[in-house]
Design a protein around this motif. Structure first.
Motif, PDB file in Angstrom:
ATOM      1  N   GLY A  10       0.780  -1.222   0.000  1.00  0.00           N
ATOM      2  CA  GLY A  10       0.000   0.000   0.000  1.00  0.00           C
ATOM      3  C   GLY A  10       0.816   1.278   0.000  1.00  0.00           C
ATOM      4  O   GLY A  10       0.264   2.362  -0.181  1.00  0.00           O
ATOM      5  N   PRO A  36      -1.939   2.360 -12.533  1.00  0.00           N
ATOM      6  CA  PRO A  36      -3.180   1.761 -12.034  1.00  0.00           C
ATOM      7  C   PRO A  36      -3.066   1.486 -10.532  1.00  0.00           C
ATOM      8  O   PRO A  36      -2.004   1.126 -10.039  1.00  0.00           O
ATOM      9  CB  PRO A  36      -3.305   0.467 -12.833  1.00  0.00           C
ATOM     10  CG  PRO A  36      -1.940   0.180 -13.327  1.00  0.00           C
ATOM     11  CD  PRO A  36      -1.234   1.493 -13.458  1.00  0.00           C
ATOM     12  N   ALA A  37      -4.118   1.697  -9.828  1.00  0.00           N
ATOM     13  CA  ALA A  37      -4.232   1.486  -8.382  1.00  0.00           C
ATOM     14  C   ALA A  37      -3.550   2.566  -7.557  1.00  0.00           C
ATOM     15  O   ALA A  37      -3.538   2.474  -6.334  1.00  0.00           O
ATOM     16  CB  ALA A  37      -3.711   0.100  -7.975  1.00  0.00           C
ATOM     17  N   LEU A  39      -3.352   5.723  -5.474  1.00  0.00           N
ATOM     18  CA  LEU A  39      -4.338   6.512  -4.722  1.00  0.00           C
ATOM     19  C   LEU A  39      -3.849   7.931  -4.474  1.00  0.00           C
ATOM     20  O   LEU A  39      -4.599   8.885  -4.637  1.00  0.00           O
ATOM     21  CB  LEU A  39      -4.645   5.830  -3.383  1.00  0.00           C
ATOM     22  CG  LEU A  39      -5.206   4.410  -3.455  1.00  0.00           C
ATOM     23  CD1 LEU A  39      -5.333   3.816  -2.063  1.00  0.00           C
ATOM     24  CD2 LEU A  39      -6.539   4.415  -4.174  1.00  0.00           C
ATOM     25  N   TYR A  54      -0.979   3.267  -2.767  1.00  0.00           N
ATOM     26  CA  TYR A  54      -1.740   2.554  -3.786  1.00  0.00           C
ATOM     27  C   TYR A  54      -2.621   1.501  -3.136  1.00  0.00           C
ATOM     28  O   TYR A  54      -2.468   1.172  -1.959  1.00  0.00           O
ATOM     29  CB  TYR A  54      -0.794   1.926  -4.822  1.00  0.00           C
ATOM     30  CG  TYR A  54       0.094   0.842  -4.256  1.00  0.00           C
ATOM     31  CD1 TYR A  54      -0.262  -0.498  -4.357  1.00  0.00           C
ATOM     32  CD2 TYR A  54       1.288   1.153  -3.633  1.00  0.00           C
ATOM     33  CE1 TYR A  54       0.553  -1.497  -3.832  1.00  0.00           C
ATOM     34  CE2 TYR A  54       2.107   0.174  -3.111  1.00  0.00           C
ATOM     35  CZ  TYR A  54       1.727  -1.149  -3.216  1.00  0.00           C
ATOM     36  OH  TYR A  54       2.532  -2.127  -2.696  1.00  0.00           O
ATOM     37  N   ASP A  55      -3.549   0.978  -3.919  1.00  0.00           N
ATOM     38  CA  ASP A  55      -4.479  -0.043  -3.445  1.00  0.00           C
ATOM     39  C   ASP A  55      -3.779  -1.395  -3.532  1.00  0.00           C
ATOM     40  O   ASP A  55      -3.665  -1.974  -4.616  1.00  0.00           O
ATOM     41  CB  ASP A  55      -5.749  -0.019  -4.287  1.00  0.00           C
ATOM     42  CG  ASP A  55      -6.823  -0.951  -3.771  1.00  0.00           C
ATOM     43  OD1 ASP A  55      -6.617  -1.569  -2.698  1.00  0.00           O
ATOM     44  OD2 ASP A  55      -7.872  -1.058  -4.438  1.00  0.00           O
ATOM     45  N   ALA A  56      -3.341  -1.894  -2.387  1.00  0.00           N
ATOM     46  CA  ALA A  56      -2.589  -3.153  -2.356  1.00  0.00           C
ATOM     47  C   ALA A  56      -3.464  -4.350  -2.689  1.00  0.00           C
ATOM     48  O   ALA A  56      -2.947  -5.412  -3.065  1.00  0.00           O
ATOM     49  CB  ALA A  56      -1.944  -3.344  -0.991  1.00  0.00           C
ATOM     50  N   ARG A  58      -5.508  -4.494  -5.188  1.00  0.00           N
ATOM     51  CA  ARG A  58      -5.598  -4.589  -6.652  1.00  0.00           C
ATOM     52  C   ARG A  58      -4.289  -5.007  -7.304  1.00  0.00           C
ATOM     53  O   ARG A  58      -4.291  -5.686  -8.332  1.00  0.00           O
ATOM     54  CB  ARG A  58      -6.018  -3.248  -7.237  1.00  0.00           C
ATOM     55  CG  ARG A  58      -7.462  -2.911  -6.967  1.00  0.00           C
ATOM     56  CD  ARG A  58      -7.881  -1.608  -7.586  1.00  0.00           C
ATOM     57  NE  ARG A  58      -7.531  -1.514  -9.000  1.00  0.00           N
ATOM     58  CZ  ARG A  58      -7.478  -0.377  -9.672  1.00  0.00           C
ATOM     59  NH1 ARG A  58      -7.732   0.760  -9.062  1.00  0.00           N
ATOM     60  NH2 ARG A  58      -7.169  -0.360 -10.942  1.00  0.00           N
ATOM     61  N   VAL A  59      -3.177  -4.589  -6.731  1.00  0.00           N
ATOM     62  CA  VAL A  59      -1.872  -4.832  -7.356  1.00  0.00           C
ATOM     63  C   VAL A  59      -0.913  -5.384  -6.307  1.00  0.00           C
ATOM     64  O   VAL A  59      -0.783  -4.825  -5.216  1.00  0.00           O
ATOM     65  CB  VAL A  59      -1.293  -3.518  -7.937  1.00  0.00           C
ATOM     66  CG1 VAL A  59       0.058  -3.758  -8.566  1.00  0.00           C
ATOM     67  CG2 VAL A  59      -2.243  -2.898  -8.927  1.00  0.00           C
ATOM     68  N   MET A  64       3.903  -3.529  -8.316  1.00  0.00           N
ATOM     69  CA  MET A  64       3.921  -2.079  -8.155  1.00  0.00           C
ATOM     70  C   MET A  64       5.352  -1.554  -8.062  1.00  0.00           C
ATOM     71  O   MET A  64       5.675  -0.510  -8.623  1.00  0.00           O
ATOM     72  CB  MET A  64       3.115  -1.672  -6.930  1.00  0.00           C
ATOM     73  CG  MET A  64       2.781  -0.212  -6.923  1.00  0.00           C
ATOM     74  SD  MET A  64       1.900   0.233  -8.429  1.00  0.00           S
ATOM     75  CE  MET A  64       0.766   1.399  -7.806  1.00  0.00           C
TER      76      MET A  64
END
Length: 142
Positions: A10, A36-37, A39, A54-56, A58-59, A64
């Motif tokens: 994240g 992508p992902a 935030l 980021y959205d952990a 999703r990726v 990442m």
């Protein structure tokens, strides 16, 4: 080359001295924000670092990190613009070098008893010092 200094699910922090340049920082912030992902992306110009949240879910972390490394490599692979220091900065550089050389020469000449040359190099040191102080006069009178 990895510039990632900390990574947890994240959140990724990367650091590079080139990120202290506003142009590099802004371009990399925008390219990381488009991932992508992603935030939130925050940059610190003084520290030369970027924090990417980021959205952990999703990726995965490894994917990442690879995307961040790829974006950073693409940014730093750009040819650097030719930085030309201002006349004031160049003048100050020459003055500082002149102070170092003339101070060393003046002290060496004093040690060997060459009073006349010691006085001349001391005068040159004072002239270089005057240039240096003139360049920094705004900071001196605050």
């Amino acid at each position: 080359m990895t510039r990632i200094v900390a990574s947890i699910p994240g959140r990724i922090r990367l650091r590079d001295p080139a990120l202290r340049q506003p142009a590099h920082l802004e371009r990399l912030l925008s390219s990381l924000g488009a991932l992508p992902a992603a935030l939130a992306v925050e940059g610190n110009l003084g520290a030369g670092s970027i924090v990417l949240r980021y959205d952990a879910a999703r990726v995965p972390v490894e994917a990442m990190e690879a995307a961040v490394d790829q974006a950073a490599d693409a940014e730093f692979a750009r040819p650097r613009s030719a930085y030309k220091p201002s006349t004031r900065v160049r003048l100050n550089r020459y003055a500082k070098r002149g102070m170092l050389v003339t101070l060393g020469a003046s002290l060496a000449l004093a040690a060997v008893g060459q009073k006349r040359w010691h006085a001349l190099t001391g005068g040159a040191f004072v002239a270089c010092l005057a240039i240096h102080l003139a360049v920094h006069r705004r900071n001196l009178v605050r």
